[in-house]
Design a protein around this motif. Structure first.
Motif, PDB file in Angstrom:
ATOM      1  N   ILE A  75       0.849  -1.201   0.000  1.00  0.00           N
ATOM      2  CA  ILE A  75       0.000   0.000   0.000  1.00  0.00           C
ATOM      3  C   ILE A  75       0.883   1.249   0.000  1.00  0.00           C
ATOM      4  CG2 ILE A  75      -1.651   1.353   1.353  1.00  0.00           C
ATOM      5  CD1 ILE A  75      -2.857  -1.337   2.281  1.00  0.00           C
ATOM      6  N   ILE A  76       1.878   1.261   0.894  1.00  0.00           N
ATOM      7  CA  ILE A  76       2.750   2.434   0.996  1.00  0.00           C
ATOM      8  C   ILE A  76       3.538   2.632  -0.295  1.00  0.00           C
ATOM      9  CG2 ILE A  76       4.732   3.426   2.228  1.00  0.00           C
ATOM     10  CD1 ILE A  76       3.663   1.878   4.726  1.00  0.00           C
ATOM     11  N   SER A  77       4.073   1.510  -0.852  1.00  0.00           N
ATOM     12  CA  SER A  77       4.892   1.679  -2.056  1.00  0.00           C
ATOM     13  C   SER A  77       4.028   2.014  -3.270  1.00  0.00           C
ATOM     14  CB  SER A  77       5.776   0.459  -2.306  1.00  0.00           C
ATOM     15  OG  SER A  77       5.019  -0.699  -2.361  1.00  0.00           O
ATOM     16  N   THR A  78       2.766   1.574  -3.284  1.00  0.00           N
ATOM     17  CA  THR A  78       1.871   1.967  -4.383  1.00  0.00           C
ATOM     18  C   THR A  78       1.757   3.484  -4.428  1.00  0.00           C
ATOM     19  OG1 THR A  78       0.565  -0.051  -4.192  1.00  0.00           O
ATOM     20  CG2 THR A  78      -0.499   1.810  -5.260  1.00  0.00           C
ATOM     21  N   ILE A  79       1.516   4.082  -3.246  1.00  0.00           N
ATOM     22  CA  ILE A  79       1.360   5.535  -3.177  1.00  0.00           C
ATOM     23  C   ILE A  79       2.673   6.233  -3.556  1.00  0.00           C
ATOM     24  CG2 ILE A  79       0.817   7.472  -1.645  1.00  0.00           C
ATOM     25  CD1 ILE A  79      -0.937   5.396  -0.053  1.00  0.00           C
ATOM     26  N   GLY A  80       3.787   5.721  -3.014  1.00  0.00           N
ATOM     27  CA  GLY A  80       5.093   6.312  -3.291  1.00  0.00           C
ATOM     28  C   GLY A  80       5.463   6.232  -4.762  1.00  0.00           C
ATOM     29  N   PHE A  81       5.291   5.035  -5.357  1.00  0.00           N
ATOM     30  CA  PHE A  81       5.648   4.864  -6.770  1.00  0.00           C
ATOM     31  C   PHE A  81       4.730   5.672  -7.671  1.00  0.00           C
ATOM     32  CE2 PHE A  81       8.091   1.040  -5.528  1.00  0.00           C
ATOM     33  CZ  PHE A  81       9.261   1.374  -6.185  1.00  0.00           C
ATOM     34  N   ALA A  83       3.444   8.525  -6.975  1.00  0.00           N
ATOM     35  CA  ALA A  83       3.926   9.908  -6.900  1.00  0.00           C
ATOM     36  C   ALA A  83       5.127  10.100  -7.824  1.00  0.00           C
ATOM     37  CB  ALA A  83       4.286  10.253  -5.459  1.00  0.00           C
ATOM     38  N   ILE A  84       6.075   9.135  -7.767  1.00  0.00           N
ATOM     39  CA  ILE A  84       7.277   9.245  -8.616  1.00  0.00           C
ATOM     40  C   ILE A  84       6.895   9.177 -10.094  1.00  0.00           C
ATOM     41  CG2 ILE A  84       9.448   8.115  -9.241  1.00  0.00           C
ATOM     42  CD1 ILE A  84       9.557   7.090  -6.310  1.00  0.00           C
ATOM     43  N   GLN A  85       6.042   8.176 -10.430  1.00  0.00           N
ATOM     44  CA  GLN A  85       5.688   7.974 -11.838  1.00  0.00           C
ATOM     45  C   GLN A  85       4.885   9.159 -12.377  1.00  0.00           C
ATOM     46  OE1 GLN A  85       3.804   4.090 -11.577  1.00  0.00           O
ATOM     47  NE2 GLN A  85       5.647   3.126 -12.377  1.00  0.00           N
ATOM     48  N   TYR A  86       3.996   9.713 -11.541  1.00  0.00           N
ATOM     49  CA  TYR A  86       3.173  10.845 -11.964  1.00  0.00           C
ATOM     50  C   TYR A  86       4.058  12.052 -12.257  1.00  0.00           C
ATOM     51  CZ  TYR A  86      -0.648  14.151 -12.223  1.00  0.00           C
ATOM     52  OH  TYR A  86      -1.530  15.097 -12.656  1.00  0.00           O
ATOM     53  N   PHE A  89       5.430  11.551 -15.557  1.00  0.00           N
ATOM     54  CA  PHE A  89       4.353  11.660 -16.547  1.00  0.00           C
ATOM     55  C   PHE A  89       4.050  13.128 -16.844  1.00  0.00           C
ATOM     56  CE2 PHE A  89      -0.294  12.138 -17.104  1.00  0.00           C
ATOM     57  CZ  PHE A  89      -0.438  11.487 -18.326  1.00  0.00           C
ATOM     58  N   VAL A  90       3.965  13.953 -15.783  1.00  0.00           N
ATOM     59  CA  VAL A  90       3.644  15.371 -15.934  1.00  0.00           C
ATOM     60  C   VAL A  90       4.716  16.083 -16.751  1.00  0.00           C
ATOM     61  CG1 VAL A  90       3.380  17.542 -14.656  1.00  0.00           C
ATOM     62  CG2 VAL A  90       2.246  15.492 -13.847  1.00  0.00           C
ATOM     63  N   GLN A  91       5.970  15.668 -16.536  1.00  0.00           N
ATOM     64  CA  GLN A  91       7.071  16.296 -17.273  1.00  0.00           C
ATOM     65  C   GLN A  91       7.219  15.737 -18.691  1.00  0.00           C
ATOM     66  OE1 GLN A  91      10.724  16.219 -14.965  1.00  0.00           O
ATOM     67  NE2 GLN A  91       9.571  16.582 -13.090  1.00  0.00           N
ATOM     68  N   GLY A  92       6.366  14.781 -19.032  1.00  0.00           N
ATOM     69  CA  GLY A  92       6.406  14.202 -20.373  1.00  0.00           C
ATOM     70  C   GLY A  92       7.549  13.235 -20.596  1.00  0.00           C
ATOM     71  N   VAL A 169      -0.160  -4.092 -19.351  1.00  0.00           N
ATOM     72  CA  VAL A 169      -1.327  -3.334 -18.888  1.00  0.00           C
ATOM     73  C   VAL A 169      -0.848  -2.377 -17.811  1.00  0.00           C
ATOM     74  CG1 VAL A 169      -3.580  -3.474 -17.785  1.00  0.00           C
ATOM     75  CG2 VAL A 169      -2.862  -5.265 -19.371  1.00  0.00           C
ATOM     76  N   PHE A 170      -1.013  -1.094 -18.066  1.00  0.00           N
ATOM     77  CA  PHE A 170      -0.643  -0.089 -17.067  1.00  0.00           C
ATOM     78  C   PHE A 170      -1.930   0.631 -16.684  1.00  0.00           C
ATOM     79  CE2 PHE A 170       1.527   4.076 -15.986  1.00  0.00           C
ATOM     80  CZ  PHE A 170       2.074   3.594 -14.811  1.00  0.00           C
ATOM     81  N   PHE A 171      -2.409   0.391 -15.461  1.00  0.00           N
ATOM     82  CA  PHE A 171      -3.743   0.851 -15.053  1.00  0.00           C
ATOM     83  C   PHE A 171      -4.009   2.335 -15.334  1.00  0.00           C
ATOM     84  CE2 PHE A 171      -4.146  -2.919 -11.977  1.00  0.00           C
ATOM     85  CZ  PHE A 171      -4.817  -3.647 -12.945  1.00  0.00           C
ATOM     86  N   PRO A 172      -3.063   3.257 -15.001  1.00  0.00           N
ATOM     87  CA  PRO A 172      -3.362   4.671 -15.250  1.00  0.00           C
ATOM     88  C   PRO A 172      -3.707   4.977 -16.712  1.00  0.00           C
ATOM     89  CG  PRO A 172      -1.502   4.484 -13.795  1.00  0.00           C
ATOM     90  CD  PRO A 172      -1.818   3.100 -14.257  1.00  0.00           C
ATOM     91  N   ASP A 173      -3.207   4.165 -17.688  1.00  0.00           N
ATOM     92  CA  ASP A 173      -3.553   4.374 -19.096  1.00  0.00           C
ATOM     93  C   ASP A 173      -5.046   4.150 -19.337  1.00  0.00           C
ATOM     94  OD1 ASP A 173      -1.020   4.976 -19.782  1.00  0.00           O
ATOM     95  OD2 ASP A 173      -0.512   3.017 -20.621  1.00  0.00           O
ATOM     96  N   TYR A 174      -5.627   3.247 -18.551  1.00  0.00           N
ATOM     97  CA  TYR A 174      -7.016   2.872 -18.791  1.00  0.00           C
ATOM     98  C   TYR A 174      -7.983   3.621 -17.877  1.00  0.00           C
ATOM     99  CZ  TYR A 174      -5.062  -0.976 -21.455  1.00  0.00           C
ATOM    100  OH  TYR A 174      -4.374  -1.708 -22.372  1.00  0.00           O
ATOM    101  N   LEU A 175      -7.576   3.822 -16.613  1.00  0.00           N
ATOM    102  CA  LEU A 175      -8.491   4.389 -15.613  1.00  0.00           C
ATOM    103  C   LEU A 175      -8.198   5.851 -15.299  1.00  0.00           C
ATOM    104  CD1 LEU A 175      -8.288   1.433 -13.037  1.00  0.00           C
ATOM    105  CD2 LEU A 175     -10.072   1.781 -14.727  1.00  0.00           C
ATOM    106  N   GLY A 176      -7.032   6.325 -15.644  1.00  0.00           N
ATOM    107  CA  GLY A 176      -6.596   7.646 -15.178  1.00  0.00           C
ATOM    108  C   GLY A 176      -5.831   7.464 -13.877  1.00  0.00           C
ATOM    109  N   TRP A 177      -4.990   8.445 -13.522  1.00  0.00           N
ATOM    110  CA  TRP A 177      -4.084   8.264 -12.383  1.00  0.00           C
ATOM    111  C   TRP A 177      -4.809   8.128 -11.056  1.00  0.00           C
ATOM    112  CZ3 TRP A 177       1.107   7.387 -12.410  1.00  0.00           C
ATOM    113  CH2 TRP A 177       1.717   7.466 -13.662  1.00  0.00           C
TER     114      TRP A 177
END
Lengths: 216, 75
Positions: A75-81, A83-86, A89-92, A169-177
């Motif tokens: 759970i903790i690493s999901t939130i942490g990762f 944040a890092i991945q987002y 993503f924001v920086q393209g 399959v990368f969930f944010p691609d399908y569901l949004g972040w």
């Protein structure tokens, strides 16, 4: 007799600081890796954290404490990762992380890894902690670990071609972040609470059985 | 009020707890089992299991990296 090992600690501590300072001089990032690595090692050794126990003990002994610890960690690493991945993503930029295709090779690899883990009596990180504690027998495990990993890297392409593979399959691609993060944390927290309830009910049942048959 | 001993020095997880369970099944109320192990994860495994199954337990570090666990069967 317990031997006092304080002078060993002092020597090692000095060596650690000196190595850190030397690394910082040549490449500051390596010094950060060095201290984080040592920190992780310390936590793994002191907490006796073990992935093998987390998956084996519920089945073999009915104890769930480490399984719950692994879920909390996920759970903790999901939130942490996220944040890092987002941030990437924001920086393209290309999103970091092990986003690989799922296939039969994943299942087969998992099975082989699990087999090795049970035979060795510990996961990769707890085997390394054992070596750090001074267990010589675990050097064999380390040798197996390295040769197995090399074999895997060497033959990785073949496995992906020989066995059916689905596209990644990368969930944010399908569901949004946001929804992807909430969904994953909800599922993990759900499993955590189910385990808590199972733990409590098994203790209650045992208590009743014991009160009913005092001779057992 | 017998005391049994189990030497699992050199054995890795999950062997120490499996052998402990085997012997504990034969213990009578008040009997004590002393388990000696050098596998740190097993100490925690055995204590977790003892707590869940209502054994009275204490643990003692007798040498560097060697632990003795005392398990007493409760009613």
């Amino acid at each position: 007799m317990k031997k006092n090992q304080f002078h060993f600690f002092l020597l090692t501590f000095l060596a650690v600081i000196l190595t850190g300072l030397t690394l910082a001089h040549f490449s500051p990032l390596k010094a950060v890796y060095w201290f984080f690595g040592l920190g992780f090692g310390f936590v793994i050794q002191r907490s006796r954290f073990c992935f093998a126990s987390a998956f084996r003990d519920p089945i073999l002994f009915g104890t769930l404490s480490l399984t719950k610890a692994v879920l909390l960690m996920l759970i903790i690493s999901t939130i942490g990762f996220a944040a890092i991945q987002y941030n990437f993503f924001v920086q393209g930029l290309t999103i970091p992380g092990k986003i690989y295709p799922v296939g039969l090779n994943t299942a087969l690899g998992g099975f082989l890894f699990g087999l090795g883990m049970i035979l060795a009596g510990g996961c990769v990180c707890s085997c390394l902690a054992r070596i750090g504690e001074g267990s010589v027998i675990y050097l064999w495990t380390l040798a197996g670990l390295i040769s197995g990993s090399l074999l895997c890297i060497w033959s990785f392409g073949w496995w992906e071609q020989a066995l059916p593979v689905w596209r990644p399959v990368f969930f944010p691609d399908y569901l949004g972040w946001g929804p992807a993060l909430i969904a994953q944390v909800t599922v993990l927290a759900g499993i955590y609470f189910i385990l808590c309830r199972m733990e409590r009910s098994s203790i209650d049942k045992r208590g009743k059985v014991q009160r009913g048959n005092p001779q057992t | 009020m017998a005391t049994h001993r189990l030497d699992v020095l050199g054995e890795v997880c999950p062997v120490p707890l499996l052998k402990t369970q085997q012997i504990c099944r034969r213990l009578k109320t008040g009997d004590t089992l002393v388990v000696e192990t050098n596998f740190s994860r097993s100490v925690r495994n055995i204590l977790d299991w003892a707590e869940k199954n209502r054994y009275e337990f204490t643990v003692e570090s007798t040498e560097n990296g060697i632990w003795q666990i005392f398990l007493t069967k409760q009613e």
